[in-house]
Design an enzyme around this catalytic site. Structure first.
Site, mmCIF file in Angstrom:
data_model
loop_
_atom_site.group_PDB
_atom_site.id
_atom_site.type_symbol
_atom_site.label_atom_id
_atom_site.label_comp_id
_atom_site.label_asym_id
_atom_site.label_seq_id
_atom_site.Cartn_x
_atom_site.Cartn_y
_atom_site.Cartn_z
ATOM 1 N N SER A 158 0.837 -1.202 0.000
ATOM 2 C CA SER A 158 0.000 0.000 0.000
ATOM 3 C C SER A 158 0.868 1.247 0.000
ATOM 4 C CB SER A 158 -0.892 0.018 1.250
ATOM 5 O OG SER A 158 -1.506 1.287 1.412
ATOM 6 N N TYR A 208 -1.838 -0.078 10.440
ATOM 7 C CA TYR A 208 -2.041 -0.556 9.064
ATOM 8 C C TYR A 208 -0.796 -0.223 8.244
ATOM 9 C CZ TYR A 208 -3.934 -0.970 4.339
ATOM 10 O OH TYR A 208 -4.147 -1.312 3.014
HETATM 11 N N1 LIG Z 1 -8.689 -0.881 -1.348
HETATM 12 C C1 LIG Z 1 -7.607 -0.094 -1.261
HETATM 13 O O1 LIG Z 1 -7.676 1.160 -1.385
HETATM 14 C C2 LIG Z 1 -6.284 -0.709 -0.994
HETATM 15 C C3 LIG Z 1 -6.142 -2.035 -0.585
HETATM 16 N N2 LIG Z 1 -4.887 -2.527 -0.325
HETATM 17 C C4 LIG Z 1 -4.715 -3.905 0.094
HETATM 18 O O2 LIG Z 1 -5.331 -4.741 -0.871
HETATM 19 C C5 LIG Z 1 -5.607 -6.014 -0.287
HETATM 20 C C6 LIG Z 1 -6.998 -6.456 -0.689
HETATM 21 O O3 LIG Z 1 -7.929 -5.583 -0.064
HETATM 22 P P1 LIG Z 1 -9.237 -5.044 -0.798
HETATM 23 O O4 LIG Z 1 -9.521 -5.870 -1.977
HETATM 24 O O5 LIG Z 1 -9.113 -3.578 -0.940
HETATM 25 O O6 LIG Z 1 -10.305 -5.268 0.349
HETATM 26 P P2 LIG Z 1 -11.516 -6.283 0.527
HETATM 27 O O7 LIG Z 1 -11.985 -6.063 1.941
HETATM 28 O O8 LIG Z 1 -12.467 -6.137 -0.594
HETATM 29 O O9 LIG Z 1 -10.855 -7.747 0.419
HETATM 30 C C7 LIG Z 1 -10.125 -8.254 1.488
HETATM 31 C C8 LIG Z 1 -9.954 -9.734 1.261
HETATM 32 O O10 LIG Z 1 -9.143 -10.273 2.306
HETATM 33 C C9 LIG Z 1 -9.765 -11.442 2.800
HETATM 34 N N3 LIG Z 1 -9.441 -11.691 4.210
HETATM 35 C C10 LIG Z 1 -9.480 -10.806 5.232
HETATM 36 N N4 LIG Z 1 -9.159 -11.428 6.374
HETATM 37 C C11 LIG Z 1 -8.926 -12.743 6.071
HETATM 38 C C12 LIG Z 1 -8.588 -13.886 6.817
HETATM 39 N N5 LIG Z 1 -8.414 -13.830 8.146
HETATM 40 N N6 LIG Z 1 -8.447 -15.063 6.174
HETATM 41 C C13 LIG Z 1 -8.626 -15.130 4.847
HETATM 42 N N7 LIG Z 1 -8.958 -14.090 4.066
HETATM 43 C C14 LIG Z 1 -9.109 -12.904 4.685
HETATM 44 C C15 LIG Z 1 -11.264 -11.211 2.598
HETATM 45 O O11 LIG Z 1 -11.906 -12.462 2.453
HETATM 46 P P3 LIG Z 1 -13.013 -13.024 3.487
HETATM 47 O O12 LIG Z 1 -13.745 -11.863 4.084
HETATM 48 O O13 LIG Z 1 -13.845 -13.916 2.630
HETATM 49 O O14 LIG Z 1 -12.231 -13.778 4.505
HETATM 50 C C16 LIG Z 1 -11.272 -10.478 1.271
HETATM 51 O O15 LIG Z 1 -11.317 -11.392 0.208
HETATM 52 C C17 LIG Z 1 -5.411 -5.815 1.219
HETATM 53 O O16 LIG Z 1 -4.167 -6.360 1.603
HETATM 54 C C18 LIG Z 1 -5.377 -4.293 1.386
HETATM 55 O O17 LIG Z 1 -4.600 -3.891 2.502
HETATM 56 C C19 LIG Z 1 -3.757 -1.764 -0.464
HETATM 57 C C20 LIG Z 1 -3.865 -0.461 -0.864
HETATM 58 C C21 LIG Z 1 -5.119 0.132 -1.210
HETATM 59 N N1 LIG Z 2 -3.584 3.097 0.222
HETATM 60 C C1 LIG Z 2 -4.943 2.739 0.425
HETATM 61 C C2 LIG Z 2 -5.118 1.797 1.534
HETATM 62 O O1 LIG Z 2 -4.311 0.899 1.719
HETATM 63 C C3 LIG Z 2 -5.842 3.927 0.501
HETATM 64 O O2 LIG Z 2 -5.421 5.001 0.037
HETATM 65 O O3 LIG Z 2 -6.965 3.778 0.987
#
Ligand SMILES: NC(=O)C1=CN([C@@H]2O[C@H](COP(=O)(O)OP(=O)(O)OC[C@H]3O[C@@H](n4cnc5c(N)ncnc54)[C@H](OP(=O)(O)O)[C@@H]3O)[C@@H](O)[C@H]2O)C=CC1
Ligand SMILES: N[C@@H](C=O)C(=O)O
Length: 247
Positions: free
Chosen positions: A133, A146
């Site tokens: 991120s 985070y």
């Molecule tokens: N959205 C954004 O702006 C940004 C996101 N990110 C990163 O991108 C990645 C994906 O997030 P994003 O798609 O945005 O968010 P979502 O919340 O849409 O997806 C998160 C995913 O992580 C899974 N997850 C969470 N906890 C667990 C667990 N204990 N075991 C297994 N699976 C788990 C969830 O699956 P389930 O609930 O089915 O377990 C879900 O599929 C993350 O690492 C986030 O930090 C980084 C920068 C920016």
């Molecule tokens: N970097 C993203 C989170 O990880 C955001 O800007 O929300």
């Protein structure tokens, strides 16, 4: 020697947002994909896509994960699962939120990689992605833990490349800015989330997936070690001043 017909990927956090988009993109690109998440309902829906192999699992359950991956020859690992804890200053954070954030965003990615990497190294090929991120590369207020989890991912991914030198295994950190997903589902109210995504055009999960596909398609001698993908309207960094404090 495995006789599998298609290359095999595993995507953690495959039931939503970025991970779901990456899973479907990899299926389109000819991979079988072990799609890992806790939501059995969404995993079941995803099986309508050819190549999706659902794995309903909590990533923090290391024994279950090890058992599930026994014998699997994974060519591409996408450490994507992650959570956003409640937004707020660190002094008000619950210890349980600190622990869970580090466990899911950092420890689980390391333990998953530790399970998969020896096979990749033995085969002399493979690709490990980490969804990092911008918060791991610049200070964001009210997101200290985070950000720490993502800074650790960034450092680990870069150092892992040193250990893997000469192995044929590639490593890429995905440095994502604001992507429109459900990440903030527990951290913000629905209205606050709507506002957050209304003020500018966020990156879409499919944009991240498209970039991952491009990186993966590079010749074996080319490793894109990091790509940053942000909304055009988002900038990171820039100093700030305490309100009303003249000292
Ligand atoms: N959205 C954004 O702006 C940004 C996101 N990110 C990163 O991108 C990645 C994906 O997030 P994003 O798609 O945005 O968010 P979502 O919340 O849409 O997806 C998160 C995913 O992580 C899974 N997850 C969470 N906890 C667990 C667990 N204990 N075991 C297994 N699976 C788990 C969830 O699956 P389930 O609930 O089915 O377990 C879900 O599929 C993350 O690492 C986030 O930090 C980084 C920068 C920016
Ligand atoms: N970097 C993203 C989170 O990880 C955001 O800007 O929300």
């Amino acid at each position: 020697m495995s006789m599998k017909s298609k290359p095999l990927a595993m995507v953690t956090g495959a039931t939503s947002g970025i991970g779901k988009a990456i899973s479907l993109k990899l299926c389109e690109d000819g991979y079988d994909v072990i799609a890992l998440g806790r939501s059995t309902t969404i995993l079941a829906e995803m099986t309508s896509h050819s190549g999706v192999r659902p794995l309903a699992l909590d990533l923090t359950d290391r024994e279950a994960l090890a058992a599930a991956l026994e014998g699997e020859e994974i060519d591409v690992l996408v450490n994507n699962a992650g959570i956003m804890p409640p937004i707020g200053s660190f002094d008000k954070m619950a210890q349980s939120d600190i622990d869970t954030t580090l466990e899911v965003n950092l420890s689980a990615a390391l333990s998953t990689t530790r399970l998969v990497l020896p096979g990749m190294m033995a085969r002399g090929r493979g690709h490990v992605f980490f969804t990092g991120s911008t918060a791991g590369h610049a200070p964001f207020p009210n997101m200290a833990v985070y950000g720490a989890s993502k800074a650790a991912i960034a450092s680990f991914a870069a150092a892992l490349r040193c250990d893997l030198s000469g192995s044929g295994v590639r490593v890429t950190e995905i440095v994502a800015g604001r992507v429109e997903t459900a990440l903030y589902r527990d951290a913000l109210t629905a209205d606050a989330r709507a506002d957050m995504y209304s003020v500018f055009q966020a990156v879409q999960p499919e944009d991240v997936a498209a970039m991952l596909g491009t990186v993966l398609a590079m010749p074996a001698n080319v490793d894109v070690t990091r790509f940053d993908i942000l909304p055009t309207a988002q900038f990171v960094g820039g100093g700030g001043f305490a309100k009303g404090n003249r000292t």
